[in-house]
Design an enzyme around this catalytic site. Structure first.
Site, short mmCIF file in Angstrom:
data_model
loop_
_atom_site.label_atom_id
_atom_site.label_comp_id
_atom_site.label_asym_id
_atom_site.label_seq_id
_atom_site.Cartn_x
_atom_site.Cartn_y
_atom_site.Cartn_z
N VAL A 179 -13.02 -5.01 1.74
CA VAL A 179 -12.46 -3.67 1.80
C VAL A 179 -11.59 -3.57 3.04
CG1 VAL A 179 -13.04 -1.22 2.12
CG2 VAL A 179 -14.40 -2.61 0.56
N GLY A 212 -5.19 -4.94 7.29
CA GLY A 212 -6.25 -3.95 7.43
C GLY A 212 -7.31 -4.26 8.47
N GLY A 216 -0.72 -2.31 6.44
CA GLY A 216 -0.62 -3.52 7.25
C GLY A 216 -1.87 -4.35 7.09
N THR A 223 0.83 -1.21 0.00
CA THR A 223 0.00 0.00 0.00
C THR A 223 0.87 1.25 0.00
OG1 THR A 223 -1.82 -1.04 1.13
CG2 THR A 223 -1.55 1.29 1.55
N ASP A 265 -8.51 -1.23 5.45
CA ASP A 265 -8.51 -0.04 6.31
C ASP A 265 -8.24 1.26 5.55
OD1 ASP A 265 -5.93 -1.22 5.87
OD2 ASP A 265 -5.11 0.24 7.26
N1 ASP Z 1 -3.77 -2.16 4.69
C1 ASP Z 1 -4.03 -2.73 3.39
C2 ASP Z 1 -5.32 -3.52 3.47
O1 ASP Z 1 -5.54 -4.21 4.45
C3 ASP Z 1 -2.96 -3.63 2.91
C4 ASP Z 1 -1.62 -2.98 2.82
O2 ASP Z 1 -1.26 -2.17 3.67
O3 ASP Z 1 -0.85 -3.32 1.88
O4 ASP Z 1 -6.08 -3.49 2.55
#
Ligand code: ASP
Length: 336
Positions: free
Chosen positions: A227, A252, A250, A198, A229
């Site tokens: 979906v 999510g 992280g 992300t 975070d």
């Molecule tokens: N936080 C994102 C999610 O859970 C994933 C990521 O940080 O790569 O969708």
């Protein structure tokens, strides 16, 4: 009553002297505001990457991508641009870069599609906009900003979000834009190891406004229009001029349940914690105890920056008005 010309003259001189004094004061104030430190920080995801396990040649590719992004934000902020403009422009460069899990480089769902989430928040008035589960918007962060500024809603999803983006004249791409055979195989391999790619950006501009944005393809192999975070205000994205701006990366589900981004703001507001203490407490204590891996970037109204993560590494970079900057990947970097 008649005022004698001499008295009028004295009055006028003192009024203009007062005015020029107050102008001077204003000028000083303006200069002070101008001199106020702008600051920008970006992330390109947290994960298990270490110097030893990084694929040969990729280290410099990631660093170049982060540098390009931070330079974009610097250009906006040093020219007196707003934190919001800096956040959007910075994230767009990362969305267009296939190395990060956002926009062009978004990971694949269980069914082999790409579903993107993004959010942006204006710390000056708590306005926010987000899109989730979109499949054909080239730059979801810009769509999120349009939701914030040109709709009465905060979060639009799926086909509705696409329709809105089309009506706003945003660039729509065929879903295959996010897919190439080579990228599919290459990125699946990379992202298996470096799970969270992300991207996010937080900025403080020279007027003292904070903004945060996050954009992602979500978790690889996700199903059922899941979906994360990133587009949830207060979970993966939050900004408030009174406290801080935060963008997370992280697992999510944990970031949603622990309302991570808002928790940092609340710890500063209600408990008087510093940005660093609040960010560290949430990432390296609360989330660790909960079992939620990842990290975040944050900046406060004074331009302090924090970049904690509880995974092995996190792609990250920052720059401030006083010339400090850094581009880091691994855990041991940037600690002085
Ligand atoms: N936080 C994102 C999610 O859970 C994933 C990521 O940080 O790569 O969708």
């Amino acid at each position: 009553m008649k005022i004698k010309p001499f008295i009028l003259l004295v009055l006028l001189i003192s009024v203009s002297a007062f005015q020029s004094c107050s102008n001077d004061k204003n000028n000083v104030k303006q200069n002070e505001v101008k001199k106020q430190q702008w600051a920008i920080v970006v992330h390109g995801g947290a994960g298990p990457m270490t110097k030893e396990t990084m694929e040969p040649g990729l280290d410099s590719v990631y660093r170049a991508g982060l540098k390009q992004a931070i330079d974009k934000g610097k250009e906006v902020l040093s020219g007196g641009g707003s934190a919001l403009d800096a956040v959007e422009a910075t994230i767009r460069t990362l969305e267009d870069n296939p190395m990060f899990n956002a926009g062009k480089g978004a990971v694949f769902t269980h069914e082999g599609r790409n579903e993107l989430d993004a959010a942006i928040m204006d710390g000056s008035n708590l306005a926010a906009g987000a899109v989730a589960c979109v499949t054909d918007i080239k730059n979801p962060i810009t769509a999120a900003r349009c939701v914030m500024t040109r709709s009465e809603h905060v979060l639009l999803t799926g086909a509705g979000a696409s329709q809105f983006a089309k009506e706003q004249g945003l660039e729509i791409v065929p879903p295959s834009y996010f897919y190439t055979e080579r990228r599919f195989n290459e990125l699946q391999e990379i992202l298996k190891k470096e799970k969270f790619g992300t991207v996010g950006c937080c900025a403080l501009d020279s007027k003292g406004n904070l903004a945060a944005g996050t954009s992602t393809g979500g978790m690889p192999n996700k199903r059922y229009n899941r979906v994360g975070d990133a587009p949830i205000i207060g979970a993966g994205t939050y900004a408030n001029n009174h406290t801080c701006a935060v963008s997370a990366t992280g697992h999510g589900e944990f970031f949603i349940r622990w309302t991570v981004a808002h928790d940092i703001s609340a710890l500063m507001e209600y408990k008087g914690l510093s940005l660093k203490s609040a960010s560290e407490l949430v990432v390296n204590d609360k989330l660790v105890k909960a079992g939620g891996s990842g990290g975040l970037i944050s900046v406060d109204k004074e331009g302090n920056i924090s970049m904690p993560f509880n995974s092995k590494g996190m792609f990250r970079a920052f720059a401030t008005a006083d010339g400090k900057e850094g581009v880091y990947i691994y855990g041991e970097e940037g600690k002085n």
